[in-house]
Design a protein around this motif. Structure first.
Motif, PDB file in Angstrom:
ATOM      1  N   ASN A  51       0.828  -0.935  -0.380  1.00 25.01           N
ATOM      2  CA  ASN A  51      -0.470  -0.138   0.073  1.00 25.01           C
ATOM      3  C   ASN A  51       1.051   1.439  -0.153  1.00 25.01           C
ATOM      4  O   ASN A  51       1.963   0.985   0.747  1.00 25.01           O
ATOM      5  N   MET A  52       0.279   2.187  -0.928  1.00 27.65           N
ATOM      6  CA  MET A  52       1.394   3.224  -0.863  1.00 27.65           C
ATOM      7  C   MET A  52       0.264   5.099  -0.844  1.00 27.65           C
ATOM      8  O   MET A  52      -0.167   4.897  -1.604  1.00 27.65           O
ATOM      9  N   THR A  53       1.425   5.888   0.046  1.00 26.89           N
ATOM     10  CA  THR A  53       0.653   7.029  -0.655  1.00 26.89           C
ATOM     11  C   THR A  53       2.066   7.783  -0.428  1.00 26.89           C
ATOM     12  O   THR A  53       2.939   7.663  -0.192  1.00 26.89           O
ATOM     13  N   TYR A  73      -2.526   4.515  -3.039  1.00 19.75           N
ATOM     14  CA  TYR A  73      -2.728   2.902  -4.195  1.00 19.75           C
ATOM     15  C   TYR A  73      -2.889   2.059  -3.011  1.00 19.75           C
ATOM     16  O   TYR A  73      -1.852   1.708  -2.405  1.00 19.75           O
ATOM     17  N   ASP A  74      -3.852   0.950  -3.242  1.00 19.30           N
ATOM     18  CA  ASP A  74      -4.892  -0.131  -2.446  1.00 19.30           C
ATOM     19  C   ASP A  74      -3.502  -1.328  -3.616  1.00 19.30           C
ATOM     20  O   ASP A  74      -4.454  -1.710  -3.850  1.00 19.30           O
ATOM     21  N   LEU A  80      -6.886   2.270  -7.317  1.00 17.33           N
ATOM     22  CA  LEU A  80      -5.297   3.567  -7.485  1.00 17.33           C
ATOM     23  C   LEU A  80      -6.949   5.570  -7.277  1.00 17.33           C
ATOM     24  O   LEU A  80      -7.885   5.006  -7.956  1.00 17.33           O
ATOM     25  N   ARG A  81      -6.453   5.757  -6.518  1.00 22.92           N
ATOM     26  CA  ARG A  81      -6.579   7.633  -6.703  1.00 22.92           C
ATOM     27  C   ARG A  81      -5.410   7.999  -7.581  1.00 22.92           C
ATOM     28  O   ARG A  81      -4.534   8.630  -6.646  1.00 22.92           O
ATOM     29  N   PHE A  82      -5.717   8.413  -7.740  1.00 24.37           N
ATOM     30  CA  PHE A  82      -4.363  10.276  -8.486  1.00 24.37           C
ATOM     31  C   PHE A  82      -5.199  11.298  -8.913  1.00 24.37           C
ATOM     32  O   PHE A  82      -6.399  11.775  -8.996  1.00 24.37           O
ATOM     33  N   PRO A 128       1.850   2.823 -13.619  1.00 25.92           N
ATOM     34  CA  PRO A 128       2.987   2.847 -12.400  1.00 25.92           C
ATOM     35  C   PRO A 128       3.572   1.969 -11.691  1.00 25.92           C
ATOM     36  O   PRO A 128       4.878   1.759 -10.731  1.00 25.92           O
ATOM     37  N   LEU A 129       2.420   1.943 -10.897  1.00 28.03           N
ATOM     38  CA  LEU A 129       2.823   1.308  -9.303  1.00 28.03           C
ATOM     39  C   LEU A 129       2.808  -0.130  -8.635  1.00 28.03           C
ATOM     40  O   LEU A 129       3.405  -0.672  -7.316  1.00 28.03           O
ATOM     41  N   ASP A 130       2.943  -0.710 -10.262  1.00 33.42           N
ATOM     42  CA  ASP A 130       3.242  -2.237  -9.498  1.00 33.42           C
ATOM     43  C   ASP A 130       4.111  -3.081 -10.863  1.00 33.42           C
ATOM     44  O   ASP A 130       3.758  -2.600 -12.030  1.00 33.42           O
ATOM     45  N   ILE A 131       4.801  -3.664 -10.190  1.00 32.88           N
ATOM     46  CA  ILE A 131       5.176  -4.817 -11.681  1.00 32.88           C
ATOM     47  C   ILE A 131       4.783  -5.489 -12.212  1.00 32.88           C
ATOM     48  O   ILE A 131       4.402  -6.846 -11.289  1.00 32.88           O
ATOM     49  N   PRO A 132       4.071  -5.696 -13.690  1.00 36.19           N
ATOM     50  CA  PRO A 132       4.000  -6.528 -14.078  1.00 36.19           C
ATOM     51  C   PRO A 132       3.929  -7.940 -13.897  1.00 36.19           C
ATOM     52  O   PRO A 132       5.685  -8.314 -13.668  1.00 36.19           O
ATOM     53  N   ASP A 133       2.807  -8.898 -13.462  1.00 36.07           N
ATOM     54  CA  ASP A 133       3.688 -10.598 -13.795  1.00 36.07           C
ATOM     55  C   ASP A 133       4.839 -10.901 -14.651  1.00 36.07           C
ATOM     56  O   ASP A 133       5.364 -11.958 -14.125  1.00 36.07           O
ATOM     57  N   ASP A 134       4.181 -10.769 -15.722  1.00 33.73           N
ATOM     58  CA  ASP A 134       5.442 -10.878 -16.986  1.00 33.73           C
ATOM     59  C   ASP A 134       6.643 -10.178 -16.888  1.00 33.73           C
ATOM     60  O   ASP A 134       7.282 -10.194 -18.080  1.00 33.73           O
ATOM     61  N   GLY A 135       7.147  -8.968 -15.961  1.00 31.35           N
ATOM     62  CA  GLY A 135       7.908  -8.516 -16.618  1.00 31.35           C
ATOM     63  C   GLY A 135       9.354  -9.200 -16.447  1.00 31.35           C
ATOM     64  O   GLY A 135       9.304 -10.333 -14.858  1.00 31.35           O
ATOM     65  N   LYS A 136      10.177  -8.444 -16.864  1.00 28.63           N
ATOM     66  CA  LYS A 136      11.574  -9.106 -16.503  1.00 28.63           C
ATOM     67  C   LYS A 136      12.647  -8.590 -15.857  1.00 28.63           C
ATOM     68  O   LYS A 136      12.700  -7.069 -15.974  1.00 28.63           O
ATOM     69  N   PHE A 137      13.691  -9.387 -15.687  1.00 29.18           N
ATOM     70  CA  PHE A 137      14.945  -8.325 -14.700  1.00 29.18           C
ATOM     71  C   PHE A 137      15.883  -8.779 -15.507  1.00 29.18           C
ATOM     72  O   PHE A 137      16.119  -9.615 -16.044  1.00 29.18           O
ATOM     73  N   LYS A 138      16.297  -7.682 -15.438  1.00 28.24           N
ATOM     74  CA  LYS A 138      17.058  -6.902 -16.287  1.00 28.24           C
ATOM     75  C   LYS A 138      18.441  -6.798 -15.417  1.00 28.24           C
ATOM     76  O   LYS A 138      19.402  -6.824 -15.990  1.00 28.24           O
ATOM     77  N   GLY A 139      18.137  -6.343 -14.619  1.00 28.30           N
ATOM     78  CA  GLY A 139      19.747  -6.119 -13.736  1.00 28.30           C
ATOM     79  C   GLY A 139      19.468  -4.789 -12.403  1.00 28.30           C
ATOM     80  O   GLY A 139      18.062  -4.705 -12.661  1.00 28.30           O
ATOM     81  N   MET A 140      20.942  -4.813 -12.117  1.00 24.29           N
ATOM     82  CA  MET A 140      20.214  -4.035 -10.418  1.00 24.29           C
ATOM     83  C   MET A 140      21.623  -2.290 -11.183  1.00 24.29           C
ATOM     84  O   MET A 140      22.482  -2.598 -11.353  1.00 24.29           O
ATOM     85  N   VAL A 141      20.796  -1.437 -10.298  1.00 25.00           N
ATOM     86  CA  VAL A 141      22.103  -0.001 -10.416  1.00 25.00           C
ATOM     87  C   VAL A 141      21.598   0.672  -9.625  1.00 25.00           C
ATOM     88  O   VAL A 141      21.106   0.650  -8.725  1.00 25.00           O
ATOM     89  N   GLN A 142      22.466   0.881  -8.947  1.00 26.27           N
ATOM     90  CA  GLN A 142      23.027   2.423  -8.042  1.00 26.27           C
ATOM     91  C   GLN A 142      23.240   3.352  -8.579  1.00 26.27           C
ATOM     92  O   GLN A 142      24.170   3.954  -9.355  1.00 26.27           O
ATOM     93  N   THR A 143      21.981   4.364  -7.703  1.00 23.31           N
ATOM     94  CA  THR A 143      22.485   5.320  -8.141  1.00 23.31           C
ATOM     95  C   THR A 143      22.772   6.200  -6.427  1.00 23.31           C
ATOM     96  O   THR A 143      22.957   5.460  -5.408  1.00 23.31           O
ATOM     97  N   GLY A 144      23.436   7.280  -7.078  1.00 23.34           N
ATOM     98  CA  GLY A 144      24.057   8.151  -5.852  1.00 23.34           C
ATOM     99  C   GLY A 144      25.554   7.692  -5.480  1.00 23.34           C
ATOM    100  O   GLY A 144      26.256   6.489  -6.470  1.00 23.34           O
ATOM    101  N   ASN A 145      26.069   7.532  -4.676  1.00 23.78           N
ATOM    102  CA  ASN A 145      27.288   7.782  -3.880  1.00 23.78           C
ATOM    103  C   ASN A 145      27.083   6.335  -2.830  1.00 23.78           C
ATOM    104  O   ASN A 145      27.228   6.083  -1.836  1.00 23.78           O
TER     105      ASN A 145
END
Length: 235
Positions: A51-53, A73-74, A80-82, A128-145
């Motif tokens: 859940n998110m606000t 988002y529930d 979803l309310r926007f 854009p608030l949930d990863i689709p079930d058929d989403g494919k993982f492409k990797g990981m990034v590190q932002t910042g330091n």
């Protein structure tokens, strides 16, 4: 207790940054980093966000703000309310109040000022608030330091096709499955959705309830060739 993912500086500085056209170059660099990260991808299963606000911004690749507003988002109920240009008024082209019921396949376009609404069928439930079930993982990034505590964040990168289009998306989420940024590339209008000041709770459940002046309304007929979706509301 709840988790808060907060982004500073102030709202004024944030809105100023949204309007700059330098965002295009930043997005291009971000995508390039993700392509690099994809070479080190391992097998991951898509997770589902809690859940998110928070605050959501919608931009095009020129750095122009399409909408900016608060969302609720529930995750379990898939609701979803926007509301754009209400909580955070800014110089954008769209003013929306949307209540989405993804599980039921309907949504409401609400006009609280005039006490009216339109009830429509959803042909596509991607958002854009949930990863689709058929989403494919492409990797990981590190932002910042990453070498300084509190100045870096790890993001998982997911990708996949967009239903009924030739487009595709790239979604960046935290290790805790909070979507931070999603980029949708399609023939007509590429869009960038970003979430900020996220809290893992529904702060006002009434926002996910159909207003009294909308109750009992019948679903409007969808014109042939029209695809109703959360994403298409910003085109």
């Amino acid at each position: 207790m709840h988790t808060r993912l907060s982004f500073e500086p102030s709202q004024t500085l944030f809105c100023d940054s949204l309007r700059t056209r330098k965002m295009s170059a930043a997005v291009a660099l971000f995508v390039l980093i993700c392509f690099t990260a994809a070479t080190h991808a391992v097998h991951h299963q898509p997770c589902h966000s809690p859940n998110m606000t928070g605050i959501m911004s919608v931009m095009n690749l020129k750095g122009e703000t399409k909408a900016l507003g608060a969302f609720t988002y529930d995750s379990m109920g898939k609701k979803l309310r926007f509301r754009s240009n209400e909580t955070f008024p800014t110089n954008t082209s769209l003013s929306l109040d949307l209540l989405m019921f993804f599980e039921e396949g309907i949504f409401y376009e609400i006009d609280s000022k005039n006490q009216s609404c339109e009830k429509k069928a959803l042909q596509c439930t991607m958002h854009p608030l949930d990863i689709p079930d058929d989403g494919k993982f492409k990797g990981m990034v590190q932002t910042g330091n990453p070498s300084i505590e509190g100045e870096g964040i790890k993001l998982n990168v997911w990708t996949g096709p967009m239903p009924d289009t030739k487009g595709y998306y790239y979604m960046f989420s935290t290790m805790g499955c909070l979507p931070v940024t999603t980029m949708y590339f399609r023939d007509s209008t590429p869009l960038i959705f970003s979430q900020m000041n996220i809290e893992n709770e529904i702060k006002d459940p009434d926002l996910l309830v159909v207003p009294s002046f909308c109750q009992g309304q019948s679903v409007e007929e969808t014109p042939e060739g029209t695809v109703n979706s959360f994403l298409n509301e910003f085109i």
